[in-house]
Design an enzyme around this catalytic site. Structure first.
Site, short mmCIF file in Angstrom:
data_model
loop_
_atom_site.label_atom_id
_atom_site.label_comp_id
_atom_site.label_asym_id
_atom_site.label_seq_id
_atom_site.Cartn_x
_atom_site.Cartn_y
_atom_site.Cartn_z
N LYS A 265 -3.04 -1.44 14.50
CA LYS A 265 -2.16 -0.39 15.05
C LYS A 265 -2.44 -0.18 16.53
O LYS A 265 -3.58 -0.21 16.97
CB LYS A 265 -2.36 0.91 14.27
N GLU B 123 0.83 -1.22 0.00
CA GLU B 123 0.00 0.00 0.00
C GLU B 123 0.86 1.26 0.00
O GLU B 123 2.08 1.21 0.21
CB GLU B 123 -0.93 -0.02 1.20
N1 PSU Z 1 0.33 0.71 8.51
C1 PSU Z 1 1.36 1.55 8.88
N2 PSU Z 1 1.15 2.89 8.70
C2 PSU Z 1 0.02 3.40 8.14
C3 PSU Z 1 -1.04 2.49 7.74
C4 PSU Z 1 -0.81 1.17 7.95
O1 PSU Z 1 2.38 1.11 9.38
O2 PSU Z 1 -0.10 4.63 7.99
C5 PSU Z 1 -2.29 3.07 7.09
C6 PSU Z 1 -3.03 2.01 6.24
O3 PSU Z 1 -3.15 2.53 4.94
C7 PSU Z 1 -4.38 1.87 6.89
C8 PSU Z 1 -4.57 3.25 7.44
O4 PSU Z 1 -5.38 1.48 5.99
O5 PSU Z 1 -3.30 3.52 8.02
C9 PSU Z 1 -5.72 3.32 8.44
O6 PSU Z 1 -6.27 4.58 8.41
P1 PSU Z 1 -7.69 4.86 9.10
O7 PSU Z 1 -7.49 4.56 10.54
O8 PSU Z 1 -7.96 6.34 8.83
O9 PSU Z 1 -8.68 3.98 8.44
#
Ligand code: PSU
Ligand code: MN
Length: 323
Positions: free
Chosen positions: A173, A29
């Site tokens: 996360k 991604e």
């Molecule tokens: N993994 C990481 N860093 C990131 C992400 C994943 O180490 O920044 C990103 C991914 O693209 C994931 C997003 O889909 O964070 C989640 O964002 P949100 O909580 O706004 O859905």
């Protein structure tokens, strides 16, 4: 211009050739490049992830959006452009913002949900990321909530429920309500498996402090379980969680403490919406004086390596020409 997802795909010729020949391919991604890590760590991790996929015997396909096209496979110059684009110029594209990203022109980075959509349309089964999105702290009310529940639940979870794919990560996360995230994944029928340990990996920490729903001893066992899941045709993804390499990990208690602090500060500051996750990651990098960036970098590259290994094992098990 209008058109279906397929009409909008621009698959890199190297990726097209690999898919046609039944060789292993791993999608990566781009939101972690544009919104998750600072420069130059972001471009270094993008390159190192692609290299790790190749070392495992698979072909990397980093996904992003440019001028109405879903790019599956970027070249080095394109990675650099994404990584150095002025802050705010690259949209963060998820399933709900995909149409905006595809119709506005310019670059957008794809989150887990948007990357899965593109990868699935291209016929890719493996996807590596750092940490999946999930239920934010306070999303459901309770401690950490503003006066009302925020309902901030990542579209990643919905995507995992509806798109068949093997998603390799280091766990949800740590900024999230990990327990609630696991519950939503269970409700939506998404298997979650930890590799090499009983505990669910905790993103930048080895353990989230929560037992994983399922665990397997090693990567080959994870690959076999994941292949069996896809073969069932249930329609959902399987989340394979690999702990961050020990030499770069934040201690479990430190990771939890800084995540709580950052979440509290975000609430006080009034940060919300798609900006929340990037803000929390940047704030934790400040609080830990860069240690979280080192851990995040190491875990992303490690996930890419493991996804490559799984892809290679799966394509070795499938005779060419069969799917
Ligand atoms: N993994 C990481 N860093 C990131 C992400 C994943 O180490 O920044 C990103 C991914 O693209 C994931 C997003 O889909 O964070 C989640 O964002 P949100 O909580 O706004 O859905
Ligand atoms: Mn959100």
């Amino acid at each position: 211009m209008t058109g279906s997802l397929r009409d909008r795909l621009s698959i890199h010729p190297v990726v097209t050739a690999a898919l046609a020949a039944g060789r292993p391919v791993v999608a990566l991604e781009s939101t972690l490049i544009s919104h998750g890590l600072p420069y130059p760590a972001n471009v270094e991790v993008a390159r190192a992830s692609e290299a790790a996929v190749r070392e495992s015997g698979a072909v990397p396909a980093t996904v992003a959006i440019r001028d109405g096209r879903l790019l599956v496979g970027l070249d080095d110059a394109e990675l650099e452009v994404l990584a150095t684009a002025p802050s705010g110029s690259v949209l963060k594209a998820a399933r709900p913002s995909l149409v905006a990203a595809l119709t506005r022109g310019g670059w957008s980075a794809t989150t887990v949900s948007a990357t899965m959509i593109a990868a699935h349309a291209a016929g890719i089964k493996l996807f590596a990321t750092g940490g999946i999105g999930g239920v934010h702290r306070g999303a459901l009310g309770g401690p950490g909530a503003t006066e009302r529940p925020t309902f901030d639940i990542s579209s990643d979870l919905e995507e995992l429920a509806r798109t068949p794919m093997i998603v390799v990560c280091a766990g949800p996360k740590a900024i999230l309500d990990v327990h609630a995230t696991l519950e939503v994944l269970e409700t939506r029928g998404v298997p979650v498996v930890a590799v090499g340990q009983e505990d669910l990996p905790g993103f930048t920490a080895r353990s989230s402090g929560i037992k994983a729903p399922w665990s397997v001893p090693d990567v080959p066992a994870a690959a076999d379980l994941a292949a069996a899941h896809l073969a069932l045709g249930l329609g959902s993804a399987i989340v394979v969680c690999v702990p961050v390499p020990a030499n770069a990990a934040l201690p479990d208690d430190v990771a939890r403490r800084v995540a709580e602090q950052a979440a509290r500060e975000a609430e006080e500051t009034g940060i919300n919406g798609p900006a929340l996750t990037p803000w929390l990651l940047a704030r934790i990098a400040e609080i830990t004086d860069g240690a979280s960036v080192r851990a995040n970098t190491a875990l992303i590259v490690n996930d890419a390596r493991v996804a490559g290994q799984i892809a290679a094992r799966l394509s070795a098990a499938v005779p060419p020409g069969r799917t």
